[in-house]
Design an enzyme around this catalytic site. Sequence first.
Site, PDB file in Angstrom:
ATOM      1  N   ASP A 242      38.822  27.974  41.946  1.00  0.00           N
ATOM      2  CA  ASP A 242      39.030  26.726  42.684  1.00  0.00           C
ATOM      3  C   ASP A 242      38.114  26.680  43.898  1.00  0.00           C
ATOM      4  O   ASP A 242      37.887  27.710  44.556  1.00  0.00           O
ATOM      5  CB  ASP A 242      40.474  26.628  43.195  1.00  0.00           C
ATOM      6  CG  ASP A 242      41.463  26.282  42.104  1.00  0.00           C
ATOM      7  OD1 ASP A 242      41.032  26.072  40.957  1.00  0.00           O
ATOM      8  OD2 ASP A 242      42.670  26.232  42.414  1.00  0.00           O
TER       9      ASP A 242
ATOM     10  N   LYS B  62      37.568  26.332  47.598  1.00  0.00           N
ATOM     11  CA  LYS B  62      38.419  26.489  48.782  1.00  0.00           C
ATOM     12  C   LYS B  62      37.972  25.465  49.809  1.00  0.00           C
ATOM     13  O   LYS B  62      36.931  25.617  50.448  1.00  0.00           O
ATOM     14  CB  LYS B  62      38.325  27.908  49.340  1.00  0.00           C
ATOM     15  CG  LYS B  62      39.240  28.118  50.542  1.00  0.00           C
ATOM     16  CD  LYS B  62      39.371  29.579  50.886  1.00  0.00           C
ATOM     17  CE  LYS B  62      40.187  29.803  52.150  1.00  0.00           C
ATOM     18  NZ  LYS B  62      41.344  28.935  52.332  1.00  0.00           N
TER      19      LYS B  62
ATOM     20  N   ARG C 201      51.720  24.477  56.016  1.00  0.00           N
ATOM     21  CA  ARG C 201      51.956  25.806  55.444  1.00  0.00           C
ATOM     22  C   ARG C 201      53.044  26.556  56.205  1.00  0.00           C
ATOM     23  O   ARG C 201      53.672  27.459  55.668  1.00  0.00           O
ATOM     24  CB  ARG C 201      50.663  26.621  55.416  1.00  0.00           C
ATOM     25  CG  ARG C 201      50.058  26.882  56.782  1.00  0.00           C
ATOM     26  CD  ARG C 201      48.782  27.692  56.696  1.00  0.00           C
ATOM     27  NE  ARG C 201      49.072  29.016  56.175  1.00  0.00           N
ATOM     28  CZ  ARG C 201      48.258  29.708  55.405  1.00  0.00           C
ATOM     29  NH1 ARG C 201      47.113  29.170  55.021  1.00  0.00           N
ATOM     30  NH2 ARG C 201      48.556  30.915  55.000  1.00  0.00           N
TER      31      ARG C 201
ATOM     32  N   GLU D 265      45.555  20.617  49.639  1.00  0.00           N
ATOM     33  CA  GLU D 265      44.879  20.557  50.934  1.00  0.00           C
ATOM     34  C   GLU D 265      44.584  19.109  51.266  1.00  0.00           C
ATOM     35  O   GLU D 265      44.502  18.254  50.379  1.00  0.00           O
ATOM     36  CB  GLU D 265      43.559  21.349  50.897  1.00  0.00           C
ATOM     37  CG  GLU D 265      43.699  22.811  50.623  1.00  0.00           C
ATOM     38  CD  GLU D 265      43.336  23.666  51.830  1.00  0.00           C
ATOM     39  OE1 GLU D 265      42.723  23.146  52.781  1.00  0.00           O
ATOM     40  OE2 GLU D 265      43.685  24.867  51.818  1.00  0.00           O
TER      41      GLU D 265
ATOM     42  N   PHE E 125      46.109  21.492  44.042  1.00  0.00           N
ATOM     43  CA  PHE E 125      45.715  22.563  43.117  1.00  0.00           C
ATOM     44  C   PHE E 125      46.898  23.189  42.393  1.00  0.00           C
ATOM     45  O   PHE E 125      46.714  24.050  41.550  1.00  0.00           O
ATOM     46  CB  PHE E 125      44.908  23.656  43.829  1.00  0.00           C
ATOM     47  CG  PHE E 125      45.504  24.173  45.099  1.00  0.00           C
ATOM     48  CD1 PHE E 125      46.604  25.012  45.093  1.00  0.00           C
ATOM     49  CD2 PHE E 125      44.943  23.826  46.319  1.00  0.00           C
ATOM     50  CE1 PHE E 125      47.147  25.500  46.260  1.00  0.00           C
ATOM     51  CE2 PHE E 125      45.481  24.306  47.511  1.00  0.00           C
ATOM     52  CZ  PHE E 125      46.583  25.147  47.484  1.00  0.00           C
TER      53      PHE E 125
ATOM     54  N   ARG F 147      51.273  37.346  49.021  1.00  0.00           N
ATOM     55  CA  ARG F 147      49.819  37.429  49.101  1.00  0.00           C
ATOM     56  C   ARG F 147      49.402  38.550  48.155  1.00  0.00           C
ATOM     57  O   ARG F 147      49.061  39.653  48.566  1.00  0.00           O
ATOM     58  CB  ARG F 147      49.371  37.714  50.529  1.00  0.00           C
ATOM     59  CG  ARG F 147      47.880  37.507  50.767  1.00  0.00           C
ATOM     60  CD  ARG F 147      47.476  37.953  52.151  1.00  0.00           C
ATOM     61  NE  ARG F 147      48.039  37.173  53.229  1.00  0.00           N
ATOM     62  CZ  ARG F 147      47.544  36.027  53.679  1.00  0.00           C
ATOM     63  NH1 ARG F 147      46.456  35.522  53.127  1.00  0.00           N
ATOM     64  NH2 ARG F 147      48.123  35.379  54.669  1.00  0.00           N
TER      65      ARG F 147
ATOM     66  N   LYS G  12      40.746  34.936  47.649  1.00  0.00           N
ATOM     67  CA  LYS G  12      39.776  34.025  48.276  1.00  0.00           C
ATOM     68  C   LYS G  12      38.495  34.771  48.634  1.00  0.00           C
ATOM     69  O   LYS G  12      38.519  35.953  48.993  1.00  0.00           O
ATOM     70  CB  LYS G  12      40.382  33.369  49.516  1.00  0.00           C
ATOM     71  CG  LYS G  12      40.823  34.325  50.599  1.00  0.00           C
ATOM     72  CD  LYS G  12      41.563  33.596  51.718  1.00  0.00           C
ATOM     73  CE  LYS G  12      42.104  34.577  52.747  1.00  0.00           C
ATOM     74  NZ  LYS G  12      42.904  33.917  53.792  1.00  0.00           N
TER      75      LYS G  12
END
Length: 523
Positions: free
Chosen positions: A212, A214, A234, A263, A314, A386, A392
């Site tokens: 994806d 970012k 978030r 986003e 997403f 995470r 990322k």
Amino acid sequence: MGFVRFTDIAATSAAVAATGGRKAKIELLAGALRQLEPDEIAAGSAFLAGELRQRQTGVGYAGLRNRPAPAAEPSLTVAGVDAAIAEIATVAGTGSQARRRELLGALFGAATADEQRLLVGLFGGELRQGAQAGLLAEAIAVAAQVPVTAVRRALLLSGDLKQVAVAALAGGSAALAEIRLTVGIPLTPMLAQSAPDVGAALLATGAPAVVDTKLDGIRIQVHRSGDEVAVFTRSLDEITERLPEVVASVRALPLREVVLDGEAMALDERGRPRPFQETSSRAATRAGGKGGAGRRSGADGKGAEGPSLVPYFFDLLHLDGTDLLDEPGRVRWAALADALPAELIVGRTTVETEEQAAAVFAAAVGAGQEGVVVKAPDAPYDVGRRGSAWVKVKPRHTLDLVVLAVEWGHGRRRGWLSNLHLGARDPESGGFVMLGKTFKGLTDELLRWQTERFKELAVEDNGWVVRVRPEQVVEIAFDGVQTSPRYPGGVALRFARVLRYREDKTAAEADTIDAVRAIGGTL
């Protein structure tokens, strides 16, 4: 009402702060939780987490300076303190300032020295630390004799530590299982770990993988039920009325009920992202908190300030009565592609090789975006985790750190708060580890902004250094990590410079000292 003494909570809080080992901290907290009566659990668990049950009290740092002498003997109960703070929080109208001072004085006058110290920390926000909340989640599991995984999942789905504590301690595993995704109540988003390049990212996720773009925007979670639409950050703050264009886009979809992860960002006339500060200013919630705080515009979007924000999604977590959290990514993303028009979905490519992933990365950076997120298509949506399923990749070393103090500038910067003291989160102690200072990368606009911001957070000013509550997150770019005997963590950042302030992140989401050391390799 229960009769647990507030002094016992103060003693536990002090003991936890003085104890080094994680297991010992958890045992102390669990012992205190076991003593709470059912009607004290919500307030008591909040106090132990370093928080007040009330989001806003009207009491600022200045109001805590002139306190009456402490009481010689403890008399306060958990329930009594909570009731007193609730009364303070509801004071409004003519004469409210004097009435609030009177109530605050009565509460502090009845508190011992140790109790006053805890109250100052609770009102001043100095005790709010994500690591403490994480410790308390484990302590709740120990005290209630329920699996910690059940507590964590309930906490991440509800976003409310107090609700989870009440459920676990009063109703056990069965009550925790009743806490599910509810449209309209934000859930803690899945997070991505970092990798230095796409090759390392693919080693973590496996191939084939989905890559994806970012985006250089703010994370949003959008809930819709019928015509009702809510937008959350978030950190689970509601910003619905600040983003009317996002509300309009989701309300126009031919859907009945949906929860979307994505986003939002401001674009220039060429379709490239505008500076992140412009985007984040639209979602700033410093004036308030959950439940609609920080709103500036009406439900119809009139009066919204700043550039228009465009949403891109997403992930799809719920659709028309069906939860999708535990479905693999490929199932969620296929449902997303069916439910939304392509222009509302983030750029997404399936890759099988490092070369293909590198090409997607180069295209994203070339378009002005932050980088890419490489995703394992078989992984479920791990609420709040995470893990290695999302990784990322950015084109430089960056960390999200917490400002611990700021120095007054001199010369051209006289009168402005300039040099930042930077800290990484320490999950073990619940505190922060200083990594160094920087004044590089600060424009005049950022200097003006941070001077006002850190005046709001100040807890001490000796004329040179202003110590602040550890709440403001700043994204720092740097060239590397080096050993340093000067700082308690033994490491420091090389050539650190400010990229931007992260008003969309809380201190609990800052990078850890372990992440810093990992960048430094064997340091």
